[in-house]
Each structure stands twice: as structure tokens, then as C-alpha cells.
Scaffold this active site. Structure first.
Site, PDB file in Angstrom:
ATOM      1  N   ASP A  45      19.543   8.154  16.437  1.00 25.37           N
ATOM      2  CA  ASP A  45      20.252   6.896  16.658  1.00 25.37           C
ATOM      3  C   ASP A  45      20.949   6.438  15.377  1.00 25.37           C
ATOM      4  OD1 ASP A  45      18.002   6.093  15.270  1.00 25.37           O
ATOM      5  OD2 ASP A  45      17.298   4.666  16.772  1.00 25.37           O
ATOM      6  N   SER A  46      20.799   7.234  14.314  1.00 26.37           N
ATOM      7  CA  SER A  46      21.609   7.055  13.105  1.00 26.37           C
ATOM      8  C   SER A  46      23.097   7.109  13.422  1.00 26.37           C
ATOM      9  CB  SER A  46      21.258   8.130  12.071  1.00 26.37           C
ATOM     10  OG  SER A  46      21.274   9.422  12.651  1.00 26.37           O
ATOM     11  N   ASP A  84      16.420  10.710  19.765  1.00 22.33           N
ATOM     12  CA  ASP A  84      15.792   9.408  19.575  1.00 22.33           C
ATOM     13  C   ASP A  84      15.883   8.562  20.837  1.00 22.33           C
ATOM     14  OD1 ASP A  84      14.906   9.520  16.929  1.00 22.33           O
ATOM     15  OD2 ASP A  84      16.827   8.848  16.121  1.00 22.33           O
ATOM     16  N   LYS A 112      11.987  11.297  20.422  1.00 24.86           N
ATOM     17  CA  LYS A 112      11.349  10.733  19.235  1.00 24.86           C
ATOM     18  C   LYS A 112      11.237   9.225  19.396  1.00 24.86           C
ATOM     19  CE  LYS A 112      13.407  10.714  15.065  1.00 24.86           C
ATOM     20  NZ  LYS A 112      13.476   9.267  14.701  1.00 24.86           N
ATOM     21  N   GLU A 114       9.797   5.614  17.440  1.00 26.81           N
ATOM     22  CA  GLU A 114       9.393   4.960  16.197  1.00 26.81           C
ATOM     23  C   GLU A 114       8.298   3.940  16.485  1.00 26.81           C
ATOM     24  OE1 GLU A 114      12.645   3.170  14.150  1.00 26.81           O
ATOM     25  OE2 GLU A 114      13.956   4.909  14.356  1.00 26.81           O
ATOM     26  N   GLU A 181       9.075   9.011   7.211  1.00 24.53           N
ATOM     27  CA  GLU A 181      10.275   8.594   6.473  1.00 24.53           C
ATOM     28  C   GLU A 181       9.910   7.617   5.367  1.00 24.53           C
ATOM     29  OE1 GLU A 181      14.715   6.611   7.135  1.00 24.53           O
ATOM     30  OE2 GLU A 181      13.488   7.162   8.871  1.00 24.53           O
TER      31      GLU A 181
END
EC number: 2.1.2.11
Length: 266
Positions: A45-46, A84, A112, A114, A181
Site C-alpha cells: 500500500d506504499s 497488503d 499482509k 499490520e 519494520e
């Protein structure tokens, strides 16, 4: 080369061979990364920041993630595709299941998420239903407003102790991979040794099982003009993007990246 699977990554960890992961958002770059030997393509999602120009990842939608996953899938040549789940796309169990289905149907091999220990339940449910999950601990960009910015996580002993416990709990729940991270190198090394699943680092030192960078960062491209401490510009000394990708894979595989200056202390 045979397709990279979870079994492949597990074997690499067990054999002490490094895993090279790189973010990717389209078919052409997916093809180039695969030609360079990248093991895992992360549709991150960067893209909200490096493609769309937002100041965070928060505006990215599930539909946009599915679109870019489908693009990467078309150019992929055997890498494992991880996508993501974007901000608030897994706030409830129903959302986690439905949105993961969309991303897997678009071409992802793994999703993924978070978070921290609270991810155990959605991870368990997803794994039971055939969706492999990569858990993302440490600096979690979707929580940037809670964290007070993009800061190293786990420097305080209580925080480090909790992160170790979360890693173990998420593995137990069924996580197939872990991403750390901006975590102190020593803590990342401890977690990597404590879990049996592959651990990928970004700003987490050299002792993790593999490394990931944002594609634009490692090519020396930045809207802000400032590269994070953990980034190395792999375009330097290379005549092409393909050469930069190959140099990145080689540096990850031979252990020359990340170097000590790319990590953080407690």
C-alpha cells in the site's frame, strides 16, 4: 526456475539462505524483478505514496490494491506475490475474509496485515480458509497517527518484550511469514531466532531471513528527496533498472546489504 512457494521460503530460512523481496506495482517491473531473481513481490500500500502522491498509505482502497495485484500477476514469472490489506480493510473479521478473497482472486499468493497481538484471530481464520498471512510488526505505517510519525519501534524494553510475545503469538495463530519494520537490529535478530517462520526485515538489521525495500527508494527516487536511513541506492554504478534489481538481489543474497549503517540500535 520453479515457482517460489511458502515451502521454498521455509527451506531458504532453514538453509540460512537470504530471501530477496521488493515492492512492485505493475507488470513490466514485475517481469524485470523476476528476471533479476527476486523471490517475493510485495504489492504494497506504499503505492499510495510513491504512485499516488499521498503523504501516507491511508487513502489506498482494496479495489486499488486488487488492480495493482492483477497487474503484477500478469508480469510475474514465478515469484511469490504478497499484497497488503490496506487501512481498515480488516477492522472486522468479515472484512478481513471478504477483502482477502478479493486480493487472492486478483492474483496474490499471500496477504499482509499490520498490527500486533490482536491480529491473531483474523490470521487464524484466514489460515483455516486457505489464505496465507504475513504479519507486519514494528513500525506499521497504517498506524502512523497513533505512533506519532515514522519512528523506530521496540527500543524500550517493555515494547521489545511485547513485540517478541506478539511475534510468537501470531506464528502460533498461523502466520506464514513475518515482516519487521524499523526495529532495533538486536531485537529483530532475537525474533528471527525465536520463530520458525521466515522473517523479512526493512530497517531491521542483517540477521533477519530476508530483506525488502520499496522499489522507488532503492532506485533513488523520492518525492521528498530524503531517503530513509535503511535504504541504499542500487542505481549507483548501474546502467539500468534491471542492473539495479540484480545488484539488490545479489547484495541481499550475499549479506552485504543491509550493512551496519542501515540498521538501528536499541
Amino acid at each position: 526456475m520453479p515457482d517460489v512457494t511458502l515451502t521454498t521460503l521455509q527451506s531458504l530460512k532453514q538453509n540460512g539462505e537470504k530471501i530477496a523481496m521488493l515492492t512492485c506495482y505493475d507488470a513490466t517491473y514485475a517481469h524485470a524483478a523476476c528476471q533479476a531473481g527476486v523471490d517475493v513481490l510485495l504489492v504494497g500500500d506504499s503505492l499510495g505514496m510513491v504512485l499516488q502522491g499521498h503523504d501516507s498509505t491511508l487513502p489506498v482502497s482494496v479495489e486499488e490494491m486488487a488492480y495493482h495485484t492483477a497487474c503484477v500477476k500478469r508480469g510475474n514469472q514465478g515469484a511469490l506475490i504478497v499484497t497488503d490489506l490496506p487501512f481498515m480493510a480488516y477492522a472486522t473479521t468479515e472484512q478481513a475474509l471478504n477483502n482477502s478473497a478479493k486480493l487472492m482472486q486478483a492474483g496474490a499468493h499471500m496477504v499482509k496485515l499490520e498490527g500486533a497481538g490482536w491480529l491473531a484471530e483474523p490470521i487464524r481464520l484466514l489460515a483455516e480458509r486457505g489464505v496465507p498471512v504475513c504479519a507486519h510488526l514494528g513500525l506499521t505505517p497504517q498506524a502512523v497517527n497513533i505512533l506519532g510519525g515514522y519512528k523506530v519501534q521496540g527500543r524500550q524494553e517493555a515494547q521489545a518484550r511485547q513485540m517478541r510475545a506478539d511475534a510468537m503469538a501470531l506464528e502460533q495463530a498461523g502466520a506464514a511469514m513475518l515482516l519487521l519494520e524499523c526495529v532495533p537490529s538486536e531485537l529483530a535478530a532475537e525474533i528471527t531466532q525465536a520463530v520458525k517462520i521466515p522473517v523479512i526485515g526493512i530497517g531491521a538489521g542483517s540477521a533477519t531471513d530476508g530483506q525488502v525495500l520499496v522499489q522507488h527508494d532503492m532506485l533513488g527516487l523520492s518525492l521528498s528527496g530524503r531517503a530513509p536511513k535503511f535504504v541504499r541506492n542500487f542505481m549507483e554504478g548501474q546502467g539500468s533498472i534491471q542492473g539495479a534489481f540484480s545488484a539488490y538481489v545479489q547484495a541481499v543474497k550475499d549479506g552485504s546489504f543491509p550493512a551496519a549503517e542501515h540498521g538501528f540500535s536499541a
